[in-house]
Design a protein around this motif. Structure first.
Motif, mmCIF file in Angstrom:
data_model
loop_
_atom_site.group_PDB
_atom_site.id
_atom_site.type_symbol
_atom_site.label_atom_id
_atom_site.label_comp_id
_atom_site.label_asym_id
_atom_site.label_seq_id
_atom_site.Cartn_x
_atom_site.Cartn_y
_atom_site.Cartn_z
ATOM 1 N N GLU A 1 -9.781 -1.677 -32.180
ATOM 2 C CA GLU A 1 -9.831 -2.713 -31.146
ATOM 3 C C GLU A 1 -11.254 -2.888 -30.604
ATOM 4 O O GLU A 1 -11.689 -4.007 -30.344
ATOM 5 N N LYS B 1 -13.187 -4.773 -33.199
ATOM 6 C CA LYS B 1 -12.766 -6.182 -33.202
ATOM 7 C C LYS B 1 -13.479 -6.941 -32.087
ATOM 8 O O LYS B 1 -14.018 -8.031 -32.310
ATOM 9 N N GLU B 2 -13.512 -6.358 -30.892
ATOM 10 C CA GLU B 2 -14.205 -6.989 -29.763
ATOM 11 C C GLU B 2 -15.712 -7.060 -30.016
ATOM 12 O O GLU B 2 -16.344 -8.070 -29.731
ATOM 13 N N TRP B 3 -16.267 -5.988 -30.534
ATOM 14 C CA TRP B 3 -17.708 -5.858 -30.713
ATOM 15 C C TRP B 3 -18.241 -6.788 -31.802
ATOM 16 O O TRP B 3 -19.293 -7.376 -31.668
ATOM 17 N N THR B 4 -17.462 -6.939 -32.904
ATOM 18 C CA THR B 4 -17.922 -7.739 -34.048
ATOM 19 C C THR B 4 -17.343 -9.145 -34.085
ATOM 20 O O THR B 4 -17.818 -9.979 -34.838
ATOM 21 N N LYS B 5 -16.273 -9.379 -33.324
ATOM 22 C CA LYS B 5 -15.536 -10.653 -33.338
ATOM 23 C C LYS B 5 -14.847 -10.901 -34.693
ATOM 24 O O LYS B 5 -14.549 -12.021 -35.054
ATOM 25 N N ILE B 6 -14.579 -9.823 -35.436
ATOM 26 C CA ILE B 6 -13.852 -9.894 -36.712
ATOM 27 C C ILE B 6 -12.439 -9.387 -36.447
ATOM 28 O O ILE B 6 -12.241 -8.196 -36.163
ATOM 29 N N ASN B 7 -11.440 -10.273 -36.537
ATOM 30 C CA ASN B 7 -10.070 -9.928 -36.167
ATOM 31 C C ASN B 7 -9.439 -8.828 -37.003
ATOM 32 O O ASN B 7 -8.743 -7.979 -36.488
#
Length: 169
Positions: free
Chosen positions: A119, A122-128
């Motif tokens: 998670e 996901k937030e850090w890279t913006k890759i879902n």
């Protein structure tokens, strides 16, 4: 050879396909019975073992493979870690660990405060769906090593141990 992988995670399943290209491989959603974010080598290893054993029970006279990613700490440094386990039809269990790299402090703080690495990434890279592809290892190695590569290495270690024991009888 029938194999059940204890996960639907694409990186884990692809790793098993790479090591066992001629096997009949299925995935199953099995519980690791550890924290969603394992925080030690022993917890991560236990998650892999639990997944392997549960997967073997589903396999039709086959093998169960459990692959688990986690973190572990040495002093103040937090490392990414991964473990794998292979349970055989004749009740043998093989375990292996793989690559470790230090995680940046801006990633480790939220993990140590209870968030899951997937998670955070996901937030850090913006890759879902980062955990199904390159994972944290891919980001922090500039794509030199992907999550699939990391789990392929562990799966290869498991396959090698099983082969050695089978052929040395």
């Amino acid at each position: 050879m029938n194999i059940v992988v204890g996960s639907f995670n694409k990186a884990k399943v692809k790793a098993v396909h790479r090591v066992f290209p001629n096997a009949n491989i299925k995935s199953a959603d099995v519980d690791s019975h550890v924290d969603a974010q394992p925080k030690s080598d022993s917890e991560t290893m236990q998650g892999a073992i639990n997944r392997a054993k549960a997967s073997k029970e589903i396999a039709d006279n086959g093998y169960g493979i459990g692959l688990e990613g986690g973190i572990m700490q040495i002093g103040s440094q937090v490392f990414l870690c991964n473990w794998g386990a292979l349970a055989t039809p004749d009740e043998q269990l093989y375990i292996a660990s793989g690559a470790r790299i230090p995680l940046p402090v801006e990633i480790t703080r939220p993990i140590l405060n209870g968030q899951e690495l997937g998670e955070i990434m996901k937030e850090w890279t913006k890759i879902n769906d980062i955990r199904h592809h390159q994972g944290a290892i891919g980001i922090f190695t500039d794509s030199f090593v992907s999550r699939e590569d990391m789990f392929t290495h562990v799966t290869t270690l498991l396959a090698g141990q099983e082969s050695y024991h089978r052929n040395s009888k």
